[in-house]
Structures are given as structure tokens and as C-alpha cells.
Design an enzyme around this catalytic site. Sequence first.
Site, short mmCIF file in Angstrom:
data_model
loop_
_atom_site.label_atom_id
_atom_site.label_comp_id
_atom_site.label_asym_id
_atom_site.label_seq_id
_atom_site.Cartn_x
_atom_site.Cartn_y
_atom_site.Cartn_z
N ALA A 131 31.81 2.48 63.51
CA ALA A 131 31.02 3.53 62.86
C ALA A 131 29.60 3.01 62.69
O ALA A 131 29.39 1.80 62.67
CB ALA A 131 31.60 3.86 61.49
N LYS A 187 41.58 -11.76 64.98
CA LYS A 187 40.25 -11.13 64.94
C LYS A 187 39.23 -12.10 64.35
O LYS A 187 38.11 -12.22 64.85
CB LYS A 187 40.31 -9.85 64.10
CG LYS A 187 39.04 -9.03 64.19
CD LYS A 187 39.23 -7.68 63.50
CE LYS A 187 38.00 -6.81 63.66
NZ LYS A 187 38.15 -5.53 62.93
N ASN A 191 35.79 -13.48 66.04
CA ASN A 191 34.50 -13.41 65.33
C ASN A 191 33.93 -14.78 64.98
O ASN A 191 32.73 -14.95 64.89
CB ASN A 191 34.65 -12.59 64.04
CG ASN A 191 34.83 -11.12 64.32
OD1 ASN A 191 34.40 -10.62 65.37
ND2 ASN A 191 35.48 -10.41 63.43
N ASN A 195 30.01 -14.89 66.90
CA ASN A 195 29.17 -14.42 65.80
C ASN A 195 28.20 -15.50 65.33
O ASN A 195 26.99 -15.30 65.30
CB ASN A 195 30.04 -13.98 64.62
CG ASN A 195 30.29 -12.47 64.63
OD1 ASN A 195 30.11 -11.82 65.65
ND2 ASN A 195 30.69 -11.93 63.51
N GLU A 273 28.70 -12.98 56.56
CA GLU A 273 30.08 -13.12 56.09
C GLU A 273 30.68 -14.46 56.53
O GLU A 273 31.90 -14.61 56.56
CB GLU A 273 30.91 -11.96 56.62
CG GLU A 273 30.44 -10.61 56.08
CD GLU A 273 31.38 -9.47 56.45
OE1 GLU A 273 31.90 -8.81 55.54
OE2 GLU A 273 31.57 -9.24 57.67
#
Lengths: 312, 312
Positions: A131, A187, A191, A195, A273
Amino acid sequence: MKIFIAGAGAMGSRFGFMLHQAGNEVSLIDGWQDHINAIIENGLEVNYNGQEFNIQIPIYNQKDLDINSKAELIIVFTKAMQLDEMMKDLQPIISKETKILCLLNGLGHEDVIDKYLPAENIYLGNTVWTAGMTGPGKVKLFGTGALELQNIVPGFEKEANEIAEALSSAGLNAKYSDDIKFSVYQKACVNGTMNGLCTLLDGNMNEVGATSTSKTMIWKIMEEFRAVADFENINLDLDYIYDKILEFNDINKLGNHYPSMYQDLIINHRKTEIDYINGAISRKGTKYGIPTPYCDFLTDLIHAKEDLLDAK
Amino acid sequence: MKIFIAGAGAMGSRFGFMLHQAGNEVSLIDGWQDHINAIIENGLEVNYNGQEFNIQIPIYNQKDLDINSKAELIIVFTKAMQLDEMMKDLQPIISKETKILCLLNGLGHEDVIDKYLPAENIYLGNTVWTAGMTGPGKVKLFGTGALELQNIVPGFEKEANEIAEALSSAGLNAKYSDDIKFSVYQKACVNGTMNGLCTLLDGNMNEVGATSTSKTMIWKIMEEFRAVADFENINLDLDYIYDKILEFNDINKLGNHYPSMYQDLIINHRKTEIDYINGAISRKGTKYGIPTPYCDFLTDLIHAKEDLLDAK
């Protein structure tokens, strides 16, 4: 179902919108006042696969949750570092029956949520929906997705399945998983490589993937994820994960894409994060007596970069 | 003394200039043709503590060393990665009596030189002199300095002292050291921390030193240097080295300075000397069975950055 979306950014708005359209009693909760004001004044403006929608949906500031109502289900979509604060703020709408579904990226969120309600009410999920926000109160929702979820306390499979059904009724393709921690770890491991590396090296997935040393670095990082996951009886398949990473690095797929951490820190000067991805592996490694120097160093380097860019 | 300076950049030009002024028969050797042409046409232009000099000094391209003459002393000042090539090119001027003094930063250069002449003719040094180039054929030499040097084969202390005397006669403040490897390691350990970190994080010494995680990262890196040095019976004092690093990070000293690796890679897109600093610790660690993950990762990250910037 009476559902609250805690963290109504792009993804939270997607879930809120789809669940609302399916007839649930949905409210949004967020901390960004401009976004809240826009939704109160103009409704939530949604471009849903090219079609424009404008829906009236209640939205509350998390600091002002003066509602005489308890949630049946809260779906949490905050940034990882905002989770604890959000959980504190959610107290007025949590009852003994309130279930929480946590869909944050990264590791160890259940330990934060666990402080605020019984473990049997906590459900962990992992989603590949995407999104985007185009401004306060405005989201763009394209493509398709899915999610998996599971109870974290054995014996609550029925309840987990009921949540999955409610989400699927809204088109969210949710299904029960009997090994959600595996998916979450997998996942996080994906990441946990590109990342941090793209953010630090200031390159996109394809560019960083093409460097002479990326393979060595990626494998060293993945091996630390595997060692820590092993300790929790979760068996990561690094060959499979490495193939996934290569796919993302492929210029024809996501290769010229900058990962979300890059966008957060380098573009928007926001804190990352990292503590919930590589940093979580470091903390778990310390707890289990497993050395995780690559995750330790990468976490510290990203924090140093946050300091240098005065990230908020 | 008949002295050749192999690698006549800023520092090589300083040594060449001072030794020439003191009456030695000095020649320069370099690979940068613009610099060579400038010195042949206009002489070496030196701003020496504010005073202008222009000296006629022979200079040769290392690829065209067609000289009917052998060196008594060669002082090597190349970039670390150019050392092997330079040693090959120096063959025509090396005799059984030729001594080589290596003043490169970093670790393990004696192993490269060792392939080209007997170890008893090799002297290792460490200098704190500085110098700057302002253009082809032009250098700026300010401040004062010193150097230490030592024979690498026991029994050649007399010869080492003679070289030190020759250099001191030219004002270079050279003295015999009975533990040159300690000094070389100590300097490499200082360089092995902030050089890589500033380059990677795109900050100066003060900025990077002020980040919340710099102390942890610096200590982790230093501990790897110490473990490897210990294996070679060299005992680094990390508290002393850390104080040195803090001094460099002090805004009042060198703090707003970008280290040479930053200038090489980020400003000039040139390959760095990382393989002879942290990379040397990694190679030694592998050889000795000592884990060096911080040096491994930092070396790989810098190489990735070189690839991304297409460094030459």
C-alpha cells in the site's frame, strides 16, 4: 466484527478500507494529526486499483482514545518502534475478549504486546499486501496480496481461523498458518540483508546485489539468522531465502527499487526498524549465547547513520 | 648516498626534496606521466613551510627504468595496492647491496617486498610526516614530523642506524626502533577504525566519533587487531590507541577532517587501502584461526562501495 486498526498509515488504511467495505464496524487509530484531521474532514480517500473511493470512517488520535467501546479485534500496523507506545494508548479499548493481530515486520513483537494482554489473545501474522500513501488521508492501493496468521498460544486455532475467515471475507486472502514464526523469520531474514546494506551503501537492490562482496555479506548475515532461529526450533532454508533475495535484486523484478529502510532513513531522515530486524537477532543471540557479529555491526552502523542524519 | 624514491607523490616528494637538499644523489620514480612531465619541464616546485623552492631532480617513469645505475637505498612510498607492481618495475636498479625502506601505511608489505630481494635488505618504517600535492609537479610541505625504522632480519641494526642517520642529516628526524612492528600495528589499528567508518557513513572524524554507536564499533574492531597482533607477539595497548582515536575525533584537533580513505574513495573515486588495513587483519586472522568478523565485514562493505562508485 468491531475492528480497530492501530496504526492507520498506508497498510492500516488498506486493511481498514477493505474490512469496512465488507460490512465490519471499523475504526482507525493513529498518531499523525494531519492525517487524522484530513480523514475527519474529507473522509478516507482511496484509489483502489484505479477506482476512486471516499469513505467516512471513524478515526481517533491514539492519545485521545476516550471511547466507551471495547474492540473485538485490533489489527496492529505501527512502525516497530512505536508498538509499545501504541499498546499503552490502546488500553481503553482492550477487554478480556479483545484479540490482537500483529502484522508488523520484524521479530519479537509478541514480547512487547504480551506485556499488555494475555498471550492467548495475541495472534501473529505476516502479509505480502502492499500500500502507498499519497498524502494525509489519501492512499493508493494496487495489486493483490495475502496473509497468514496464527495464535501464539496452542489451543486457539479455532479463534485464529475465525479471524482469518473475517479477513478473507473482505478479500484479504488470509489463511491460518501452522508455522507463522517460520514465515516471520523468513521475511525478517530477507529484510535483514538488503535493507541494511542498501541503506548503508546508498544503492538500490540491483546495484548493491551486483557488488563483488554482496554474496559473502548476505550469507554471513543469513547464517546468523539461521543460528538464532535454530535455537527456537525454526529451520530456515538459506538457499531458498538467497534465491528470494536474488529475485528482488533482479533488475527485471524489484532490482531498481530502494528498500523501505533506505526510504525511511536516507530519503525521509526517519529512524529505521533495524532494532526489530538485525537488532532482534543480536539481542536473541546474546540471550542464547550465539555470536552475531554481522547483525551487531550492521545494527550499530545503521544507528550511527541515523545519528549522522539526525533521524527522528 | 644514491637514493631512489619509488612513488613520488606528496610524501615521496617531501623525502626526495629534503634528502636532495641535504646533498644526496636523489632520483624520483613514479607512474603518473603528467607529474613526471611537469617535473622534467619545470622542476619540482616545493612550498616548504611557506618558502618557494624549485629544484631540478631526475624523475623516471617506473615502466621505463632504463638506468645504468644501482640504488644504495630505495624508499618506497607507493599506495599499498601498487607496491607489487612497483617492486617488479624496480628490478633494473636493485643490486645485492640495495636496501629498501618501506614507509607505506598498513600491514604485511614486507611479505610483498620479500619476493623481490633478500629479507636482510628490507627495512620497515613508520612516519608521521605529512605532505600535500597541489598539482602535477607541485607539493606543499608544512609542519614537522619524524620516523622510526628497523631492519626486519636481526643482525642488521647497524645498517638500520646508518639509514636513520642519513635521513636525520636531511632533517627527517629518523631514529632506530627496536619494535617497529608494534608502531606499524598501532598506526594500522588507529587507521583501521575511523578510516573505514567515516568512508562508509559519509561523515568526518568528529561527526562519526559523536554517534551513539561509534565507541562499540571502534572497540570491536580494535579487539580484532589486538587478537591478531597478540599471535605475532605484539602487544597493543587498546586504551592508549582509543585515546589517540578520540584525539583525532576532537573537533579542536583533527575532528572536522575526513580521513584519507574517505578522500580516496568518496571524493576521488579511487580504490582504497582497506585490504592492507582491516583486510590484512582478516587474512592474518584466517591464517591464525582467529575470527575477525568486524574487519571482514568492514573490508567487504568498503569493496562494495568501491564497486558502486566504480572506483579505479
